[in-house]
Design an enzyme around this catalytic site. Structure first.
Site, PDB file in Angstrom:
ATOM      1  N   SER A 189      -2.337  -3.053  -6.026  1.00  0.00           N
ATOM      2  CA  SER A 189      -2.059  -2.290  -7.394  1.00  0.00           C
ATOM      3  C   SER A 189      -3.377  -2.170  -7.971  1.00  0.00           C
ATOM      4  O   SER A 189      -4.640  -2.067  -7.972  1.00  0.00           O
ATOM      5  CB  SER A 189      -0.763  -2.868  -7.789  1.00  0.00           C
ATOM      6  OG  SER A 189      -0.386  -1.951  -8.597  1.00  0.00           O
ATOM      7  N   GLU A 317       6.635   3.756  -1.845  1.00  0.00           N
ATOM      8  CA  GLU A 317       5.712   2.924  -2.954  1.00  0.00           C
ATOM      9  C   GLU A 317       6.649   2.975  -4.480  1.00  0.00           C
ATOM     10  O   GLU A 317       6.966   1.983  -4.979  1.00  0.00           O
ATOM     11  CB  GLU A 317       4.280   3.600  -3.299  1.00  0.00           C
ATOM     12  CG  GLU A 317       3.366   3.299  -2.294  1.00  0.00           C
ATOM     13  CD  GLU A 317       2.631   1.853  -2.659  1.00  0.00           C
ATOM     14  OE1 GLU A 317       3.224   1.096  -3.483  1.00  0.00           O
ATOM     15  OE2 GLU A 317       1.600   1.575  -1.683  1.00  0.00           O
ATOM     16  N   HIS A 413       6.858  -0.977  -3.423  1.00  0.00           N
ATOM     17  CA  HIS A 413       5.593  -1.157  -4.029  1.00  0.00           C
ATOM     18  C   HIS A 413       5.762  -2.574  -4.290  1.00  0.00           C
ATOM     19  O   HIS A 413       6.593  -3.398  -4.684  1.00  0.00           O
ATOM     20  CB  HIS A 413       5.265  -0.654  -5.377  1.00  0.00           C
ATOM     21  CG  HIS A 413       3.966  -0.933  -5.848  1.00  0.00           C
ATOM     22  ND1 HIS A 413       2.746  -0.719  -5.532  1.00  0.00           N
ATOM     23  CD2 HIS A 413       3.742  -1.722  -6.809  1.00  0.00           C
ATOM     24  CE1 HIS A 413       1.939  -0.778  -6.271  1.00  0.00           C
ATOM     25  NE2 HIS A 413       2.379  -1.753  -7.115  1.00  0.00           N
TER      26      HIS A 413
END
Length: 505
Positions: A189, A317, A413
């Site tokens: 990320s 995600e 995610h």
């Protein structure tokens, strides 16, 4: 009475540090790689630590940097020695072990190297096919401290912090058994966005050999947009948007102002466009100096050389954000149309998504464009740009759904992090994966850890490189396979639309 084992001591360029022996490994925590960024050093580039006499205890993690956003790390222990790192090694007396330097995520707003998710034990412990890695985890400035564009301060101070940590590794890691010429920098990320930036920053050239980037975000800003954000932030605390003025504001108060500004970003949609839609104001800046160009553009035009890159994303995600916000199942057509207008590639992005997913609900379209614009397509395009620049790119998609919370998260995610570190029993991992995790998650974790270790050691994670013609991708699932890139509809929509810096609307 049995004597306690002697604790490991390593001499660094600044002084000796005493770690601890834990689970057969040597662990050193809270080692400063730069001086505390306070006082005269507030908003400055990092400065090497002052040397010390004697042996410095390195048993505890360093203080957490000032945090913003809804997912802040606990602000303990106290102190301002924020720029520290941790080293875990199978044997300080070894030589030539591969090194992995971990840059945590957290939306450029929060995070800490001491998160139990990042416990490197499973990566460091020697196994049948590996002598183990030396793992370094790093704290760096986030939010306004790391990214606000201020008069009188260098841009992207967080990236300069990470670069300083890599310089520390270059100087010192051989004393911990590592090879300074065999360094892999890795992140997820915001950490992956940092890795992408480090790949093309001229000042970071030569500091690492390989890169791992999970869920690369595409949110970078132009100087014009970043300057307006800084002015709005400074106004909240009654100061001018300069380093000198904001240095008088308590760091945690400034961090709280970032949280408040982020909560009101929907009011700025007309002016701040994509940045307001993504919900994070203090993002990296393409400033022309620290970061000369967007990473994708720098690689594509030959301004940076390619490298060995292991890059990938999860299948679903954006699902994490719909669930954590409590909005799952409530998004309206108007909200979806706004997201498509701002995030989908122009000029006909909305129509392209409607055509590609004719049976999808408006919420499903919002989730698709959110996943693509924020993480999936930046990750894919980084792989392609790196290959075009002469590097080798290995692509993966995590498709195994999370078993926790009744399965609503999908392959969301962040799910890849406990799998890669093998920290399936960490508190947040149990919420994702269930307690105990299903056998498929345990097996995918083994596969992903093995890929990391193999890649850091040899440059090969265990599957073929991704090239434009074959598009070979490792799909991590209950039945892992290597196949053509699975998100073909999204790839077609975004063909020729690599990420560009967010600008004023």
């Amino acid at each position: 009475m049995t004597d306690l084992p002697e604790q490991p001591v390593v001499r660094t360029t600044e002084g000796a540090v005493r770690g601890r022996r834990e689970r057969g490994l040597a662990v050193f925590r809270g080692i400063p790689y730069a001086q505390p960024p306070v006082g005269a050093l507030r908003f400055a580039a990092p400065v090497r630590p002052e040397p010390w006499d004697g042996v410095r205890e390195a048993a505890e993690f360093g203080p957490v940097v000032p945090q913003s956003g809804p997912l802040q790390a606990e602000p303990a222990p106290d102190g301002t020695d924020w720029l520290t790192l941790n080293v875990c090694t199978p044997d300080p007396g070894a030589a030539g072990l591969p090194v992995l330097v971990w840059v945590h995520g957290g939306g450029y707003l929060s995070g800490t190297s001491g998160d139990p998710l990042y416990d490197p034990t499973a990566l460091v412990s020697p196994g049948p096919a590996s002598a183990g890695l030396v793992v370094v985890t790093v704290n760096y400035r986030v939010g306004a401290e790391g990214f606000a564009l201020l008069e009188g301060a260098p841009a992207n101070r967080a990236f300069l912090d990470q670069e300083a940590a890599l310089h520390w590794v270059r100087r010192n890691i051989d004393g911990f058994g590592g090879d300074p010429g065999l360094v892999t920098v890795a992140g997820q990320s915001a950490g992956a966005g940092s890795v992408a930036a480090l790949m093309v920053m001229p000042s970071a050239e030569g500091l690492f050999r390989r890169a791992v980037a999970h869920s690369v975000p595409g949110n970078f800003a132009t100087p014009a947009l970043a300057a307006e954000v800084a002015a709005a932030l400074a106004e909240r605390v009654g100061a001018a948007p300069t380093a000198a003025a904001l240095a008088e504001v308590d760091p945690w108060r400034l961090a709280s102002a970032v949280t408040a500004l982020d909560s009101e970003l929907p009011k700025h949609l007309d002016r701040w466009g994509r940045l307001a839609q993504t919900g994070i104001a203090t993002v990296p800046v393409v400033d022309g100096e620290v970061l000369p160009e967007m990473p994708w553009a720098a690689l594509a035009c030959g301004a940076a050389e390619g490298t060995d890159l292991l890059v990938g994303h999860t299948r679903d995600e954006f699902r994490l954000f719909t669930v954590l916000s409590g909005r799952m199942g409530t998004f309206t057509e108007e909200e979806a149309r706004t997201a498509l207008r701002l995030l989908a590639p122009p000029p006909a992005g909305t129509e392209a998504y409607r055509a590609a997913y004719p049976d999808a609900s408006w919420e499903a379209l919002l989730e698709a464009v959110g996943s693509d614009a924020l993480f999936r397509m930046p990750s894919l395009h980084l792989a392609e740009a790196n290959s075009a620049a002469g590097g080798r790119s290995y692509l993966f998609e995590l498709a195994l759904p999370a078993a926790g919370l009744g399965g609503v998260l999908g392959a969301c995610h962040g799910l890849d992090i406990p799998l890669a570190f093998g920290t399936l029993d960490a508190p947040s991992a149990r919420r994702f994966l269930g307690d105990p995790p299903p056998a498929a998650a345990v097996e995918v974790s083994r596969q992903l850890r093995s890929a990391w270790v193999s890649f850091a050691t040899t440059g090969d994670p265990g599957w073929p490189a991704h090239e434009e013609n074959g598009q070979l991708t490792r799909v991590l699932d209950a039945e892992t396979r290597t196949a053509r890139y699975p998100e073909q509809a999204a790839r077609a929509i975004w063909q020729g639309h690599a990420p560009t810096a967010f600008d004023l609307g």
